[in-house]
Design a protein around this motif. Structure first.
Motif, PDB file in Angstrom:
ATOM      1  N   UNK A  26       0.829  -1.207   0.000  1.00  0.00           N
ATOM      2  CA  UNK A  26       0.000   0.000   0.000  1.00  0.00           C
ATOM      3  C   UNK A  26       0.863   1.257   0.000  1.00  0.00           C
ATOM      4  N   UNK A  27       1.995   1.206   0.705  1.00  0.00           N
ATOM      5  CA  UNK A  27       2.913   2.338   0.677  1.00  0.00           C
ATOM      6  C   UNK A  27       3.450   2.590  -0.713  1.00  0.00           C
ATOM      7  N   UNK A  28       3.814   1.510  -1.419  1.00  0.00           N
ATOM      8  CA  UNK A  28       4.304   1.634  -2.795  1.00  0.00           C
ATOM      9  C   UNK A  28       3.214   2.161  -3.712  1.00  0.00           C
ATOM     10  N   UNK A  29       1.981   1.717  -3.492  1.00  0.00           N
ATOM     11  CA  UNK A  29       0.857   2.208  -4.294  1.00  0.00           C
ATOM     12  C   UNK A  29       0.661   3.708  -4.108  1.00  0.00           C
ATOM     13  N   UNK A  30       0.726   4.184  -2.862  1.00  0.00           N
ATOM     14  CA  UNK A  30       0.563   5.621  -2.624  1.00  0.00           C
ATOM     15  C   UNK A  30       1.686   6.426  -3.266  1.00  0.00           C
ATOM     16  N   UNK A  31       2.895   5.885  -3.281  1.00  0.00           N
ATOM     17  CA  UNK A  31       3.995   6.567  -3.969  1.00  0.00           C
ATOM     18  C   UNK A  31       3.704   6.688  -5.457  1.00  0.00           C
ATOM     19  N   UNK A  32       3.171   5.627  -6.038  1.00  0.00           N
ATOM     20  CA  UNK A  32       2.798   5.649  -7.461  1.00  0.00           C
ATOM     21  C   UNK A  32       1.743   6.719  -7.723  1.00  0.00           C
ATOM     22  N   UNK A  33       0.722   6.779  -6.891  1.00  0.00           N
ATOM     23  CA  UNK A  33      -0.362   7.750  -7.070  1.00  0.00           C
ATOM     24  C   UNK A  33       0.163   9.172  -6.938  1.00  0.00           C
ATOM     25  N   UNK A  34       0.995   9.421  -5.938  1.00  0.00           N
ATOM     26  CA  UNK A  34       1.504  10.775  -5.707  1.00  0.00           C
ATOM     27  C   UNK A  34       2.407  11.235  -6.840  1.00  0.00           C
ATOM     28  N   UNK A  35       3.224  10.327  -7.362  1.00  0.00           N
ATOM     29  CA  UNK A  35       4.117  10.683  -8.467  1.00  0.00           C
ATOM     30  C   UNK A  35       3.340  10.904  -9.762  1.00  0.00           C
ATOM     31  N   UNK A  36       2.354  10.057 -10.013  1.00  0.00           N
ATOM     32  CA  UNK A  36       1.605  10.141 -11.270  1.00  0.00           C
ATOM     33  C   UNK A  36       0.724  11.387 -11.332  1.00  0.00           C
ATOM     34  N   UNK A  37       0.068  11.726 -10.224  1.00  0.00           N
ATOM     35  CA  UNK A  37      -0.926  12.798 -10.247  1.00  0.00           C
ATOM     36  C   UNK A  37      -0.442  14.082  -9.561  1.00  0.00           C
ATOM     37  N   UNK A  38       0.805  14.105  -9.119  1.00  0.00           N
ATOM     38  CA  UNK A  38       1.385  15.289  -8.485  1.00  0.00           C
ATOM     39  C   UNK A  38       0.516  15.775  -7.326  1.00  0.00           C
ATOM     40  N   UNK A  39       0.331  14.893  -6.356  1.00  0.00           N
ATOM     41  CA  UNK A  39      -0.439  15.221  -5.148  1.00  0.00           C
ATOM     42  C   UNK A  39       0.407  14.851  -3.933  1.00  0.00           C
ATOM     43  N   UNK A  40      -0.023  15.328  -2.768  1.00  0.00           N
ATOM     44  CA  UNK A  40       0.693  15.035  -1.526  1.00  0.00           C
ATOM     45  C   UNK A  40      -0.257  14.390  -0.526  1.00  0.00           C
ATOM     46  N   UNK A  41       0.091  13.169  -0.086  1.00  0.00           N
ATOM     47  CA  UNK A  41      -0.689  12.477   0.933  1.00  0.00           C
ATOM     48  C   UNK A  41      -0.057  12.674   2.307  1.00  0.00           C
ATOM     49  N   UNK A  42      -0.912  12.772   3.314  1.00  0.00           N
ATOM     50  CA  UNK A  42      -0.498  12.849   4.716  1.00  0.00           C
ATOM     51  C   UNK A  42      -1.061  11.633   5.435  1.00  0.00           C
ATOM     52  N   UNK A  43      -0.166  10.893   6.115  1.00  0.00           N
ATOM     53  CA  UNK A  43      -0.510   9.578   6.648  1.00  0.00           C
ATOM     54  C   UNK A  43      -0.050   9.484   8.101  1.00  0.00           C
ATOM     55  N   UNK A  44      -0.886   8.997   9.005  1.00  0.00           N
ATOM     56  CA  UNK A  44      -0.457   8.843  10.403  1.00  0.00           C
ATOM     57  C   UNK A  44       0.574   7.738  10.557  1.00  0.00           C
ATOM     58  N   UNK A  45       1.450   7.885  11.548  1.00  0.00           N
ATOM     59  CA  UNK A  45       2.466   6.859  11.799  1.00  0.00           C
ATOM     60  C   UNK A  45       1.842   5.581  12.335  1.00  0.00           C
TER      61      UNK A  45
END
Length: 402
Positions: A245-264
């Motif tokens: 899921x972490x790798x998926x979020x990296x893909x989404x952020x790079x592809x769509x130029x967005x920034x996700x904020x995630x709790x530890x």
């Protein structure tokens, strides 16, 4: 060698649980770093699935590097068959998500807004349980709303608290803020209820949530660049490899130029987490998807303390998970106030204040609630920019905190 991640030695006992998981089997292939070889091994594995009688499977892929097969099985012997197929790297489960009540406590008062808020055009997306329609103050800020959860299975408590923290968290908690801003919200209800005391319960699969996130981000990313995703998988503690899921979020952020904020993530054995720590182990490290490299991961500090609280003001909250991330990356990058708790498990006068579904003030604790505080500060910096730049906002905010 194929790695099977979720089975122990007691196969007879495990077999009784297959009704819950038999449709959620995740297969990953070896990556030979060669498109032709990867295609060959994929075709071979699919051919072997047919030879072994597996007819129910589907391909799931995001970009060039994230590829899975979702397979339906009927028994543990099916897992043994799958593990014998050359080319399969691992057999795991697609995780399931649902809303879990963090023990919000009503304070008995309603929120009366005192400060004047400057309305801005900056948009913040919240992918969560959905913001309550009964909370009119928050509803006024919502410019788009989409639901992937039937109304009967919604519990809006979590998302409503998060949205109120983004918008009014400082005022609710008596923290001074000059010229506060009010942001536009994109409200995505994706996580169903798991608290049977409030209504029917359900879950959403990891693969379904991935599909929803890509659909939503693709649709709104032209204007909505900042996203709050307060979820975590407690049994997926960060180790040497980035989570799926972490790798998926990296893909989404790079592809769509967005920034996700995630709790530890929240550590359940918090009573031993005094400050400074009395012990050191790996069980309280961050959990998936907080290991996202591009995402900003947020830990928690205590805003309030008492004679019986586990930690004191401005110390790390006892439940806040620690780093490092994958490859010893710095995680969490940021911390903010997320509450405290007493030795007797009370959060009264120790939790963060937010709003419930009806607009009343409640108390809650968790890294889910420190994350939207960082989202607000990031959005404030981003809003001030003439030429909007996520990476520059990120650098300025992290640099400022250091």
């Amino acid at each position: 060698m194929t790695f099977v991640y979720f089975f122990g030695e007691d196969h007879s006992k495990q077999s009784n649980q297959f009704e819950k998981i038999k449709g959620r089997i995740k297969i990953k292939f070896f990556d030979f770093d060669n498109e032709f070889d990867n295609q060959q091994i994929t075709e071979y594995v699919i051919g072997q699935l047919s030879a072994f009688g597996f007819s129910e499977y589907s391909n799931i892929s995001y970009g060039l590097n994230i590829k899975y097969l979702k397979v339906n099985v009927n028994s543990y012997s099916d897992i043994v068959k799958l593990s014998s197929i050359n080319g399969i790297k691992s057999i795991d489960l697609f995780q399931e998500y649902s809303f879990i009540d963090n023990g919000l406590k009503k304070t008995g008062s309603s929120y009366n807004q005192l400060q004047h808020y400057e309305k801005t055009d900056t948009q913040i997306g919240i992918i969560d349980t959905g913001i309550s329609q009964s909370n009119q103050l928050l509803q006024n800020a919502i410019i788009a709303k989409e639901s992937f959860v039937p109304t009967a299975y919604q519990n809006n408590t979590h998302a409503t608290f998060i949205a109120s923290t983004i918008q009014y968290g400082n005022e609710l908690n008596g923290i001074k803020e000059s010229n506060p801003k009010e942001f536009k919200l994109v409200d995505i209800a994706a996580i169903p209820n798991s608290d049977s005391s409030t209504g029917p319960t359900d879950t959403i699969g990891e693969d379904e949530l991935m599909e929803i996130i890509e659909t939503i981000v693709k649709k709104y990313s032209y204007k909505t660049k900042i996203w709050n995703l307060s979820i975590g998988i407690e049994n997926q503690i960060c180790d040497g490899n980035i989570s799926d899921f972490g790798a998926f979020l990296d893909y989404i952020q790079a592809k769509y130029n967005v920034q996700f904020f995630i709790p530890s993530g929240n550590y359940s054995n918090y009573k031993s987490r005094t400050w400074p720590p009395s012990q050191n182990n790996e069980y309280d490290r961050i959990i998936s998807p907080a290991d996202s490299i591009i995402g900003l991961t947020v830990g928690s500090l205590a805003l309030y303390d008492s004679k019986t609280s586990i930690v004191k003001k401005d110390q790390p909250s006892p439940f806040s998970r620690k780093g490092p991330g994958t490859g010893y990356t710095v995680k969490p990058e940021l911390v903010d106030y997320g509450g405290n708790i007493s030795h007797s498990d009370s959060i009264s006068s120790l939790g963060m204040k937010g709003m419930d579904i009806n607009g009343n003030i409640t108390e809650g604790i968790g890294t889910s609630y420190s994350t939207p505080r960082v989202v607000r500060k990031f959005a404030t910096i981003y809003d001030e920019m003439i030429e909007k730049d996520l990476l520059l906002s990120k650098a300025m905010w992290i640099g400022y905190t250091n």
